[in-house]
Design a protein around this motif. Structure first.
Motif, PDB file in Angstrom:
ATOM      1  N   PRO A  78       0.818  -1.214   0.000  1.00 55.27           N
ATOM      2  CA  PRO A  78       0.000   0.000   0.000  1.00 55.27           C
ATOM      3  C   PRO A  78       0.850   1.260   0.000  1.00 55.27           C
ATOM      4  N   VAL A  79       0.262   2.331  -0.496  1.00 54.62           N
ATOM      5  CA  VAL A  79       0.876   3.650  -0.415  1.00 54.62           C
ATOM      6  C   VAL A  79      -0.116   4.589   0.276  1.00 54.62           C
ATOM      7  N   TRP A  80       0.394   5.386   1.189  1.00 53.03           N
ATOM      8  CA  TRP A  80      -0.443   6.397   1.828  1.00 53.03           C
ATOM      9  C   TRP A  80      -0.863   7.410   0.779  1.00 53.03           C
ATOM     10  N   ALA A  81      -2.089   7.935   0.908  1.00 50.32           N
ATOM     11  CA  ALA A  81      -2.629   8.785  -0.148  1.00 50.32           C
ATOM     12  C   ALA A  81      -3.644   9.774   0.392  1.00 50.32           C
ATOM     13  N   GLY A  82      -3.919  10.798  -0.421  1.00 47.53           N
ATOM     14  CA  GLY A  82      -4.972  11.765  -0.154  1.00 47.53           C
ATOM     15  C   GLY A  82      -5.633  12.162  -1.455  1.00 47.53           C
ATOM     16  N   PHE A  83      -6.886  12.592  -1.385  1.00 43.28           N
ATOM     17  CA  PHE A  83      -7.676  12.915  -2.575  1.00 43.28           C
ATOM     18  C   PHE A  83      -8.375  14.247  -2.376  1.00 43.28           C
ATOM     19  N   HIS A  84      -8.495  14.993  -3.486  1.00 43.50           N
ATOM     20  CA  HIS A  84      -9.248  16.249  -3.449  1.00 43.50           C
ATOM     21  C   HIS A  84      -9.953  16.453  -4.775  1.00 43.50           C
ATOM     22  N   SER A  85     -11.202  16.881  -4.706  1.00 39.37           N
ATOM     23  CA  SER A  85     -11.985  17.203  -5.901  1.00 39.37           C
ATOM     24  C   SER A  85     -12.213  18.698  -5.962  1.00 39.37           C
ATOM     25  N   LEU A  86     -11.664  19.332  -7.018  1.00 44.15           N
ATOM     26  CA  LEU A  86     -11.956  20.742  -7.259  1.00 44.15           C
ATOM     27  C   LEU A  86     -13.395  20.899  -7.744  1.00 44.15           C
ATOM     28  N   ASN A  87     -13.802  20.025  -8.655  1.00 43.75           N
ATOM     29  CA  ASN A  87     -15.192  19.934  -9.097  1.00 43.75           C
ATOM     30  C   ASN A  87     -15.447  18.485  -9.488  1.00 43.75           C
ATOM     31  N   GLY A  88     -16.580  17.951  -9.094  1.00 42.06           N
ATOM     32  CA  GLY A  88     -16.771  16.505  -9.133  1.00 42.06           C
ATOM     33  C   GLY A  88     -17.503  15.939 -10.320  1.00 42.06           C
ATOM     34  N   ASN A  89     -17.558  16.652 -11.451  1.00 43.98           N
ATOM     35  CA  ASN A  89     -18.256  16.120 -12.612  1.00 43.98           C
ATOM     36  C   ASN A  89     -17.321  15.180 -13.370  1.00 43.98           C
ATOM     37  N   GLY A  90     -16.939  14.093 -12.706  1.00 39.28           N
ATOM     38  CA  GLY A  90     -16.010  13.115 -13.261  1.00 39.28           C
ATOM     39  C   GLY A  90     -15.925  11.938 -12.309  1.00 39.28           C
ATOM     40  N   GLU A  91     -15.028  11.016 -12.598  1.00 39.85           N
ATOM     41  CA  GLU A  91     -14.928   9.809 -11.779  1.00 39.85           C
ATOM     42  C   GLU A  91     -13.478   9.430 -11.543  1.00 39.85           C
ATOM     43  N   MET A  92     -13.199   9.053 -10.315  1.00 39.53           N
ATOM     44  CA  MET A  92     -11.941   8.407  -9.967  1.00 39.53           C
ATOM     45  C   MET A  92     -12.278   7.334  -8.939  1.00 39.53           C
ATOM     46  N   THR A 265      -3.547  12.708   5.973  1.00 42.94           N
ATOM     47  CA  THR A 265      -4.092  14.064   6.072  1.00 42.94           C
ATOM     48  C   THR A 265      -3.177  15.073   5.394  1.00 42.94           C
ATOM     49  N   GLN A 266      -1.881  14.849   5.474  1.00 43.85           N
ATOM     50  CA  GLN A 266      -0.928  15.736   4.812  1.00 43.85           C
ATOM     51  C   GLN A 266      -0.972  15.554   3.301  1.00 43.85           C
ATOM     52  N   LEU A 267      -1.183  14.336   2.851  1.00 44.66           N
ATOM     53  CA  LEU A 267      -1.277  14.076   1.416  1.00 44.66           C
ATOM     54  C   LEU A 267      -2.557  14.661   0.831  1.00 44.66           C
ATOM     55  N   GLU A 268      -3.620  14.690   1.616  1.00 41.85           N
ATOM     56  CA  GLU A 268      -4.823  15.382   1.156  1.00 41.85           C
ATOM     57  C   GLU A 268      -4.536  16.871   0.981  1.00 41.85           C
ATOM     58  N   ARG A 269      -3.725  17.426   1.842  1.00 40.09           N
ATOM     59  CA  ARG A 269      -3.336  18.832   1.705  1.00 40.09           C
ATOM     60  C   ARG A 269      -2.492  19.024   0.432  1.00 40.09           C
ATOM     61  N   ILE A 270      -1.621  18.068   0.131  1.00 35.39           N
ATOM     62  CA  ILE A 270      -0.852  18.120  -1.115  1.00 35.39           C
ATOM     63  C   ILE A 270      -1.804  18.090  -2.310  1.00 35.39           C
ATOM     64  N   ALA A 271      -2.800  17.205  -2.260  1.00 39.25           N
ATOM     65  CA  ALA A 271      -3.758  17.106  -3.366  1.00 39.25           C
ATOM     66  C   ALA A 271      -4.491  18.424  -3.583  1.00 39.25           C
ATOM     67  N   ARG A 272      -4.799  19.128  -2.510  1.00 41.62           N
ATOM     68  CA  ARG A 272      -5.447  20.432  -2.656  1.00 41.62           C
ATOM     69  C   ARG A 272      -4.538  21.413  -3.391  1.00 41.62           C
ATOM     70  N   ARG A 273      -3.238  21.343  -3.121  1.00 41.19           N
ATOM     71  CA  ARG A 273      -2.305  22.261  -3.797  1.00 41.19           C
ATOM     72  C   ARG A 273      -2.166  21.940  -5.270  1.00 41.19           C
ATOM     73  N   ALA A 274      -2.464  20.695  -5.664  1.00 35.71           N
ATOM     74  CA  ALA A 274      -2.533  20.398  -7.096  1.00 35.71           C
ATOM     75  C   ALA A 274      -3.598  21.261  -7.745  1.00 35.71           C
ATOM     76  N   GLY A 275      -4.674  21.510  -7.009  1.00 34.94           N
ATOM     77  CA  GLY A 275      -5.721  22.394  -7.513  1.00 34.94           C
ATOM     78  C   GLY A 275      -5.226  23.807  -7.754  1.00 34.94           C
ATOM     79  N   PRO A 319       6.769  17.251   9.969  1.00 38.64           N
ATOM     80  CA  PRO A 319       5.869  18.114  10.739  1.00 38.64           C
ATOM     81  C   PRO A 319       5.059  19.023   9.822  1.00 38.64           C
ATOM     82  N   ASN A 320       3.831  19.288  10.200  1.00 40.13           N
ATOM     83  CA  ASN A 320       2.948  20.112   9.375  1.00 40.13           C
ATOM     84  C   ASN A 320       3.536  21.484   9.083  1.00 40.13           C
ATOM     85  N   ASN A 321       4.212  22.061  10.043  1.00 34.00           N
ATOM     86  CA  ASN A 321       4.695  23.422   9.850  1.00 34.00           C
ATOM     87  C   ASN A 321       5.946  23.505   8.971  1.00 34.00           C
ATOM     88  N   LYS A 322       6.360  22.374   8.403  1.00 33.10           N
ATOM     89  CA  LYS A 322       7.501  22.354   7.483  1.00 33.10           C
ATOM     90  C   LYS A 322       7.101  21.984   6.061  1.00 33.10           C
TER      91      LYS A 322
END
Length: 376
Positions: A78-92, A265-275, A319-322
């Protein structure tokens, strides 16, 4: 005649955004691709055919496979992961479990909208053939498969992508430089009304005395011309020819990988920055767009033979602050990957003789030069 892309690096001599002198910020990895994250391999099957079955149109499509741990690595780890949808008219697929449990196992597939189910099932079949799967024992697998719609150029109702194409992409995945533009799942995609498709980029980040890689791969199929910005320059306002439509539409899949040790939770934050990287290209993210972002880390490897989830043990994480340098690297890499997809793409004629023109390199350079945003 059908043409199938055989290797991920085939076609790499095509120009990229930096080759045109575009001054993107940040330090890239050796090949400026998602494969700069050690262990990751990418494979393509590109399906182009003008043979028209009765009642069906031509093929301008394909499938992209991303193997987080490569073909020779522990595919089921397994790999740790996070997901974010900017707009959800699609599928993953598989992202409900990512949000619930914070990880996934196996390859990632990216294709066209109507081929998503076949790619999902084919990945399952490929995984069951692997020696580390455990034939005969219970295995719960939810592959990650994302889609964008290539129906303007490709007849999606003809289901041109087959299981054989998926197997080829998985079995021939490789590291190193990657082809971009009209390859794999990006073959028939359109970006800001120019030919779009597959793009990739990477960044190197020095953090707490160590160097980490951040890489991304996008399937760019979104935006209308007036919105297009390249490094803040309103390019779309200057190139008005060969427009396709008036309203915002389309989608993008953005996959971000890193070898930095991060929690879900940190990877979800990374996914948001992809947005943020997507937004830098000018799109307001319309109602009809499916803008889906996945981030994962290859760190904290669990090698338990029976593991279908990360094993109990110690988890290393920053750490989150880094994390700010990783956030910045993500936005930079995603933005550049989208522009790479357009720069590498070539004009294409597809379904019903529709033409989608590639962005003209000289025109792009001239505009960037006028705004003082061109090297050389």
């Amino acid at each position: 005649m059908e043409v199938t892309q055989r290797t991920a690096s085939e076609g790499c001599p095509k120009l990229r955004a930096r080759d045109l002198g575009l001054p993107f910020a940040g330090t890239t990895g050796p090949v400026n691709a998602i494969t700069d994250v050690a262990g990751i391999e990418v494979g393509y099957s590109t399906v182009i055919s003008d043979e028209k079955p009765i009642g069906r149109g031509p093929a301008r499509t394909g499938i992209t496979a991303i193997l987080p741990r490569g073909r020779s690595g522990p595919v089921r780890a397994p790999v740790w992961a996070g997901f974010h949808s900017l707009n959800g008219n699609g599928e993953m697929t598989g992202t409900h479990w990512v949000k619930e449990a914070g990880y996934f196992t196996g390859p990632i597939g990216i294709t066209n909208t109507h081929s998503l189910g076949l790619v999902h099932q084919s990945i399952l079949q490929w995984m069951m053939q692997r020696p580390d799967t455990g034939v005969g024992s219970y295995r719960f697998m939810l592959p990650i498969v994302g889609e964008t719609c290539d129906a303007y150029l490709n007849d999606m109702d003809a289901f041109h992508v087959t299981s054989a194409h998926v197997m080829k992409a998985l079995n021939e995945a490789s590291s190193g430089p990657l082809a971009e533009g009209n390859v794999g799942g990006g073959t028939g995609m359109i970006c800001f009304e120019f030919k779009g498709g597959t793009g990739t980029s990477s960044r190197m980040v020095d953090l707490l005395g160590l160097r980490y890689s951040v890489g991304c791969l996008v399937q760019a199929n979104f935006g209308i011309r007036p919105h297009l910005k390249v490094l803040g320059v309103p390019v779309g306002e200057h190139i008005r020819s060969n427009r396709l439509w008036a309203g915002e539409q389309g989608s993008i899949i953005a996959v971000v990988a890193t070898d930095a040790p991060l929690m879900p939770t940190q990877l979800e934050r990374i996914a948001r920055r992809a947005g943020i990287g997507i937004a830098r290209t000018g799109t307001p993210v319309g109602d009809g767009s499916g803008d889906l972002c996945l981030a994962f880390s290859t760190s904290n490897l669990s090698t338990s033979e029976s593991a279908t989830a990360p094993a109990v043990g110690n988890l290393a994480f920053l750490p989150n602050n880094k994390l700010d340098p990783l956030f910045e690297a993500t936005a930079q890499a995603v933005e550049e990957a989208i522009i790479n997809a357009m720069v590498a793409a070539e004009s294409m004629v597809g379904r019903e003789d529709r033409l989608v023109s590639a962005i003209e390199h000289d025109a792009l350079r001239d505009i960037m030069r006028k705004y003082g945003r061109l090297n050389g």
